[in-house]
Design a protein around this motif. Structure first.
Motif, PDB file in Angstrom:
ATOM      1  N   THR A   2       3.979   6.623   0.383  1.00  0.00           N
ATOM      2  CA  THR A   2       3.169   5.419   0.217  1.00  0.00           C
ATOM      3  C   THR A   2       3.489   4.738  -1.106  1.00  0.00           C
ATOM      4  O   THR A   2       3.597   5.395  -2.150  1.00  0.00           O
ATOM      5  CB  THR A   2       1.671   5.768   0.257  1.00  0.00           C
ATOM      6  OG1 THR A   2       1.377   6.396   1.501  1.00  0.00           O
ATOM      7  CG2 THR A   2       0.821   4.517   0.116  1.00  0.00           C
ATOM      8  N   THR A   3       3.658   3.434  -1.055  1.00  0.00           N
ATOM      9  CA  THR A   3       3.921   2.660  -2.262  1.00  0.00           C
ATOM     10  C   THR A   3       2.670   1.885  -2.660  1.00  0.00           C
ATOM     11  O   THR A   3       1.763   1.669  -1.848  1.00  0.00           O
ATOM     12  CB  THR A   3       5.082   1.679  -2.045  1.00  0.00           C
ATOM     13  OG1 THR A   3       4.745   0.796  -0.963  1.00  0.00           O
ATOM     14  CG2 THR A   3       6.355   2.415  -1.719  1.00  0.00           C
ATOM     15  N   TYR A   4       2.640   1.456  -3.926  1.00  0.00           N
ATOM     16  CA  TYR A   4       1.516   0.688  -4.453  1.00  0.00           C
ATOM     17  C   TYR A   4       1.998  -0.671  -4.940  1.00  0.00           C
ATOM     18  O   TYR A   4       2.976  -0.772  -5.695  1.00  0.00           O
ATOM     19  CB  TYR A   4       0.831   1.435  -5.593  1.00  0.00           C
ATOM     20  CG  TYR A   4       0.027   2.619  -5.114  1.00  0.00           C
ATOM     21  CD1 TYR A   4      -1.318   2.493  -4.789  1.00  0.00           C
ATOM     22  CD2 TYR A   4       0.627   3.870  -4.955  1.00  0.00           C
ATOM     23  CE1 TYR A   4      -2.057   3.583  -4.334  1.00  0.00           C
ATOM     24  CE2 TYR A   4      -0.103   4.968  -4.503  1.00  0.00           C
ATOM     25  CZ  TYR A   4      -1.445   4.804  -4.196  1.00  0.00           C
ATOM     26  OH  TYR A   4      -2.162   5.881  -3.735  1.00  0.00           O
ATOM     27  N   SER A   5       1.315  -1.694  -4.490  1.00  0.00           N
ATOM     28  CA  SER A   5       1.612  -3.067  -4.872  1.00  0.00           C
ATOM     29  C   SER A   5       0.320  -3.703  -5.360  1.00  0.00           C
ATOM     30  O   SER A   5      -0.716  -3.048  -5.431  1.00  0.00           O
ATOM     31  CB  SER A   5       2.168  -3.833  -3.670  1.00  0.00           C
ATOM     32  OG  SER A   5       3.321  -3.211  -3.147  1.00  0.00           O
ATOM     33  N   GLN A  26       7.388  -6.983 -12.241  1.00  0.00           N
ATOM     34  CA  GLN A  26       8.762  -6.665 -12.611  1.00  0.00           C
ATOM     35  C   GLN A  26       8.840  -5.502 -13.585  1.00  0.00           C
ATOM     36  O   GLN A  26       9.766  -4.679 -13.516  1.00  0.00           O
ATOM     37  CB  GLN A  26       9.430  -7.895 -13.219  1.00  0.00           C
ATOM     38  CG  GLN A  26      10.900  -7.693 -13.593  1.00  0.00           C
ATOM     39  CD  GLN A  26      11.632  -9.005 -13.775  1.00  0.00           C
ATOM     40  OE1 GLN A  26      11.785  -9.791 -12.851  1.00  0.00           O
ATOM     41  NE2 GLN A  26      12.068  -9.262 -15.001  1.00  0.00           N
ATOM     42  N   TRP A  27       7.888  -5.402 -14.490  1.00  0.00           N
ATOM     43  CA  TRP A  27       7.971  -4.408 -15.560  1.00  0.00           C
ATOM     44  C   TRP A  27       7.170  -3.141 -15.293  1.00  0.00           C
ATOM     45  O   TRP A  27       7.199  -2.209 -16.095  1.00  0.00           O
ATOM     46  CB  TRP A  27       7.501  -5.044 -16.873  1.00  0.00           C
ATOM     47  CG  TRP A  27       8.384  -6.163 -17.326  1.00  0.00           C
ATOM     48  CD1 TRP A  27       9.726  -6.329 -17.051  1.00  0.00           C
ATOM     49  CD2 TRP A  27       8.010  -7.291 -18.125  1.00  0.00           C
ATOM     50  NE1 TRP A  27      10.200  -7.481 -17.630  1.00  0.00           N
ATOM     51  CE2 TRP A  27       9.170  -8.098 -18.299  1.00  0.00           C
ATOM     52  CE3 TRP A  27       6.820  -7.699 -18.696  1.00  0.00           C
ATOM     53  CZ2 TRP A  27       9.152  -9.283 -19.035  1.00  0.00           C
ATOM     54  CZ3 TRP A  27       6.805  -8.878 -19.430  1.00  0.00           C
ATOM     55  CH2 TRP A  27       7.961  -9.657 -19.591  1.00  0.00           C
ATOM     56  N   SER A  28       6.463  -3.094 -14.202  1.00  0.00           N
ATOM     57  CA  SER A  28       5.680  -1.904 -13.862  1.00  0.00           C
ATOM     58  C   SER A  28       6.316  -1.202 -12.674  1.00  0.00           C
ATOM     59  O   SER A  28       7.398  -1.584 -12.206  1.00  0.00           O
ATOM     60  CB  SER A  28       4.241  -2.308 -13.519  1.00  0.00           C
ATOM     61  OG  SER A  28       4.199  -2.984 -12.260  1.00  0.00           O
ATOM     62  N   ASP A  29       5.639  -0.180 -12.163  1.00  0.00           N
ATOM     63  CA  ASP A  29       6.120   0.528 -10.973  1.00  0.00           C
ATOM     64  C   ASP A  29       5.561  -0.070  -9.690  1.00  0.00           C
ATOM     65  O   ASP A  29       5.635   0.564  -8.632  1.00  0.00           O
ATOM     66  CB  ASP A  29       5.741   2.012 -11.055  1.00  0.00           C
ATOM     67  CG  ASP A  29       6.548   2.756 -12.111  1.00  0.00           C
ATOM     68  OD1 ASP A  29       7.724   2.389 -12.318  1.00  0.00           O
ATOM     69  OD2 ASP A  29       6.016   3.700 -12.720  1.00  0.00           O
ATOM     70  N   ALA A  30       5.007  -1.272  -9.758  1.00  0.00           N
ATOM     71  CA  ALA A  30       4.508  -1.923  -8.551  1.00  0.00           C
ATOM     72  C   ALA A  30       5.662  -2.166  -7.583  1.00  0.00           C
ATOM     73  O   ALA A  30       6.764  -2.554  -7.987  1.00  0.00           O
ATOM     74  CB  ALA A  30       3.832  -3.244  -8.895  1.00  0.00           C
ATOM     75  N   HIS A  31       5.396  -1.972  -6.309  1.00  0.00           N
ATOM     76  CA  HIS A  31       6.425  -2.143  -5.289  1.00  0.00           C
ATOM     77  C   HIS A  31       6.643  -3.608  -4.934  1.00  0.00           C
ATOM     78  O   HIS A  31       7.770  -4.031  -4.695  1.00  0.00           O
ATOM     79  CB  HIS A  31       6.013  -1.364  -4.029  1.00  0.00           C
ATOM     80  CG  HIS A  31       6.951  -1.522  -2.878  1.00  0.00           C
ATOM     81  ND1 HIS A  31       8.243  -1.054  -2.902  1.00  0.00           N
ATOM     82  CD2 HIS A  31       6.784  -2.114  -1.658  1.00  0.00           C
ATOM     83  CE1 HIS A  31       8.837  -1.332  -1.753  1.00  0.00           C
ATOM     84  NE2 HIS A  31       7.982  -1.982  -0.977  1.00  0.00           N
ATOM     85  N   GLU A 316      -0.687   2.475 -13.455  1.00  0.00           N
ATOM     86  CA  GLU A 316      -0.295   3.664 -14.212  1.00  0.00           C
ATOM     87  C   GLU A 316      -0.944   4.908 -13.621  1.00  0.00           C
ATOM     88  O   GLU A 316      -0.326   5.971 -13.547  1.00  0.00           O
ATOM     89  CB  GLU A 316      -0.674   3.508 -15.680  1.00  0.00           C
ATOM     90  CG  GLU A 316       0.190   2.509 -16.439  1.00  0.00           C
ATOM     91  CD  GLU A 316      -0.255   2.333 -17.874  1.00  0.00           C
ATOM     92  OE1 GLU A 316      -1.336   2.866 -18.228  1.00  0.00           O
ATOM     93  OE2 GLU A 316       0.452   1.655 -18.648  1.00  0.00           O
ATOM     94  N   THR A 317      -2.198   4.768 -13.166  1.00  0.00           N
ATOM     95  CA  THR A 317      -2.917   5.914 -12.637  1.00  0.00           C
ATOM     96  C   THR A 317      -2.355   6.349 -11.282  1.00  0.00           C
ATOM     97  O   THR A 317      -2.135   7.556 -11.049  1.00  0.00           O
ATOM     98  CB  THR A 317      -4.413   5.587 -12.481  1.00  0.00           C
ATOM     99  OG1 THR A 317      -4.958   5.220 -13.757  1.00  0.00           O
ATOM    100  CG2 THR A 317      -5.188   6.787 -11.948  1.00  0.00           C
TER     101      THR A 317
END
Length: 320
Positions: A2-5, A26-31, A316-317
């Protein structure tokens, strides 16, 4: 996996207002960066502006309403955004409320499912087959559409109830839900998607769930944030019906009571970061492939800095 957006928590009046959220994507781990329905702006143009400004990220519309554009124009915009951004696009559409259809078209679609089937049929023919020749009750299109190299364009369909979920299983690449509690996704949406896909002999679409939520805080009122974020939805017949099916009773004359019902029923999540992460995992366990964080209530109550900080903390969490 599962990805997080996340969803841009407002409809920008000017495209540059989207840029801080595009930067976070762009700078986070958001999908993926999503936008919802808007009246005064066009999400495809906003995303193109962000890409031209240097923020090139995967994007999604969740969902844009069909009465606003012919499916040929929708295909052009989705294709152009994928080419211009260099990333995949989820072009998510839905028929919208009957009242919205009447206001733009003069009368609602005779069949919601029939109109959706024709709309996505035109888009898929253009984007994947190089053209379409269709004389439909709702949408006619006889046109070639040269196939060009581009990142993937996935066709998304807004899904609330079983009949639309079954149709999405037949024709969509992504099923997009909004305000649907995790047990409802597990027990209603996913089985209907699977049944539609099996009947059509194709893989089940990905499931992207838009989840309204907020971090707990000493100066915050959970019911207030739920009301700010979702009162409009609790006044629409198709949302009222979906919520009833999920065990949540709402009353158009009782916005405060509706907000409390959304909290109690798990349609709006509120709590500390670790608690929210655990509750979001319930969506993953229910079959969600992509969880889209929606902090609209926080943005509307506390502004841009608060919503950006909220999204950063949540991302981040959940991605650590």
């Amino acid at each position: 996996m599962t990805t997080y957006s996340f969803l841009a928590p407002f409809a920008p009046y000017r495209p540059e207002q989207l840029l801080p959220y595009a930067a976070l994507a762009q700078w986070s781990d958001a999908h993926r960066l999503w936008q919802g329905q808007a009246v005064l702006n066009d999400p495809f143009q906003d995303f193109a502006h962000a890409a031209a400004s240097g923020f090139r990220v995967p994007t999604g519309t969740g969902v844009t309403l069909m009465p606003q554009r012919h499916p040929y124009q929708a295909a052009v915009q989705a294709h152009a955004l994928a080419v211009g951004s260099g990333h995949s696009v989820v072009a998510g559409f839905g028929p919208g409320a009957v009242s919205f259809q009447r206001s733009l078209l003069g009368a609602p679609y005779r069949s919601q499912l029939g109109a959706v089937r024709e709309y996505l049929g035109v888009m898929r023919g253009l984007l994947e087959q190089g053209g379409i020749s269709q004389d439909g009750e709702y949408f006619t299109c006889h046109s070639e559409f040269p196939l060009m190299p581009r990142p993937p364009v996935e066709l998304g369909l807004g899904v609330l109830r079983p009949a639309m979920a079954r149709l999405a299983g037949e024709i969509a690449d992504v099923a997009i839900t909004w305000l649907t509690p995790a047990p409802y996704v597990r027990d209603v949406v996913v089985p209907a998607l699977r049944a539609g896909a099996e009947a059509a002999g194709r893989p089940m679409p990905r499931v992207a769930v838009m989840v309204p939520l907020a971090l707990a805080g000493p100066d915050r009122d959970a019911a207030e944030l739920a009301a700010i974020s979702n009162t409009g939805h609790t006044l629409l017949p198709h949302y009222i019906d979906m919520l009833a099916r999920s065990g949540i009773t709402v009353n158009p004359d009782d916005p405060k009571g509706n907000a409390e019902a959304l909290l109690t029923g798990g349609a709006f999540l509120y709590g500390e970061a670790a608690e929210l992460a655990a509750r979001l995992r319930e969506y993953a366990d229910a079959g969600a492939d992509e969880i889209v964080l929606n902090v609209t209530g926080v943005h509307m109550r506390y502004g841009e800095r608060a919503s950006l900080a909220e999204l950063e903390t949540l991302l981040e969490t959940v991605t650590s």
